[in-house]
Design a protein around this motif. Structure first.
Motif, PDB file in Angstrom:
ATOM      1  N   TYR A 151       6.189 -15.610   8.263  1.00  0.00           N
ATOM      2  CA  TYR A 151       5.692 -14.314   7.635  1.00  0.00           C
ATOM      3  C   TYR A 151       6.958 -13.384   7.302  1.00  0.00           C
ATOM      4  O   TYR A 151       6.921 -12.850   6.461  1.00  0.00           O
ATOM      5  CB  TYR A 151       4.470 -13.498   8.408  1.00  0.00           C
ATOM      6  CG  TYR A 151       3.913 -12.281   7.939  1.00  0.00           C
ATOM      7  CD1 TYR A 151       3.261 -12.464   6.710  1.00  0.00           C
ATOM      8  CD2 TYR A 151       3.885 -11.201   8.218  1.00  0.00           C
ATOM      9  CE1 TYR A 151       2.814 -11.445   5.863  1.00  0.00           C
ATOM     10  CE2 TYR A 151       3.306 -10.012   7.743  1.00  0.00           C
ATOM     11  CZ  TYR A 151       2.991 -10.001   6.320  1.00  0.00           C
ATOM     12  OH  TYR A 151       2.242  -9.078   5.823  1.00  0.00           O
ATOM     13  N   GLU A 173       6.276  -5.286   2.911  1.00  0.00           N
ATOM     14  CA  GLU A 173       4.893  -5.617   3.499  1.00  0.00           C
ATOM     15  C   GLU A 173       3.726  -4.894   2.770  1.00  0.00           C
ATOM     16  O   GLU A 173       2.721  -5.424   2.463  1.00  0.00           O
ATOM     17  CB  GLU A 173       4.920  -5.270   4.926  1.00  0.00           C
ATOM     18  CG  GLU A 173       3.725  -5.762   5.565  1.00  0.00           C
ATOM     19  CD  GLU A 173       3.621  -6.028   7.024  1.00  0.00           C
ATOM     20  OE1 GLU A 173       2.915  -6.540   7.604  1.00  0.00           O
ATOM     21  OE2 GLU A 173       4.602  -5.084   7.675  1.00  0.00           O
ATOM     22  N   GLU A 231      -0.276 -14.920   8.477  1.00  0.00           N
ATOM     23  CA  GLU A 231      -0.646 -13.328   8.091  1.00  0.00           C
ATOM     24  C   GLU A 231      -1.175 -13.123   6.595  1.00  0.00           C
ATOM     25  O   GLU A 231      -1.960 -12.356   6.387  1.00  0.00           O
ATOM     26  CB  GLU A 231       0.414 -12.338   8.633  1.00  0.00           C
ATOM     27  CG  GLU A 231       0.536 -12.321   9.916  1.00  0.00           C
ATOM     28  CD  GLU A 231       1.488 -13.659  10.870  1.00  0.00           C
ATOM     29  OE1 GLU A 231       1.568 -14.743  10.038  1.00  0.00           O
ATOM     30  OE2 GLU A 231       1.872 -13.393  11.874  1.00  0.00           O
ATOM     31  N   ALA A 232      -0.316 -13.660   5.868  1.00  0.00           N
ATOM     32  CA  ALA A 232      -0.389 -13.666   4.394  1.00  0.00           C
ATOM     33  C   ALA A 232      -1.882 -14.291   4.071  1.00  0.00           C
ATOM     34  O   ALA A 232      -2.611 -13.535   3.247  1.00  0.00           O
ATOM     35  CB  ALA A 232       0.645 -14.182   3.710  1.00  0.00           C
TER      36      ALA A 232
END
Length: 145
Positions: free
Chosen positions: A17, A37, A66-67
């Protein structure tokens, strides 16, 4: 220690990430990691509201955890937006200008395309309404007559 050199190696989720954020930061010329971000979260959430089916699942599998979570946390809209309407919707949600939102979208989609690869990116573009190809840095796809 026994290892299988043919087994895929997966980076730690945080590292992958972080690399994605650095790619977006570089592509978008953002001054800080936090700004990159913010763009990633905004654009991936918007894409998560537009993308459905196997393309959504396959893209989530390519992205850092996370994405992927940001993408898949969204409930797809019943009425998909064209590429330009997508940018306008994101701008309205954030209060940012259309130019800034278009820049954010292109910067994030550039990284998404790198993770997805050309085949999946083409599938995604065929699944979405018109106008997304330019946001991904590609010529608009058209059907043969």
């Amino acid at each position: 220690m026994i290892s299988d050199r043919h087994a895929p190696t997966r980076q730690s989720y945080g590292t992958a990430y972080d690399q994605m954020l650095e790619k977006v930061r570089y592509e978008g010329a953002y001054p800080t990691r936090e700004r990159a971000e913010e763009a990633v979260r905004l654009v991936l959430a918007g894409l998560g509201r537009q993308l459905t089916g196997d393309e959504r699942v396959d893209l989530a599998g390519c992205l850092p955890l996370e994405a992927a979570r940001v993408l898949t946390a969204q409930i797809p809209d019943p009425q998909p937006l064209t590429g330009w309407a997508f940018v306008k919707d994101l701008a309205a949600r954030t209060g940012a200008s259309l130019a800034t939102t278009r820049w954010d979208t292109g910067s994030v989609f550039s990284a998404v395309a790198a993770y997805a690869g050309p085949h999946l990116t083409t599938r995604i573009l065929r699944h979405l309404p018109s106008g997304y190809a330019l946001l991904f840095g590609r010529a608009e796809l058209t059907s043969a007559a």
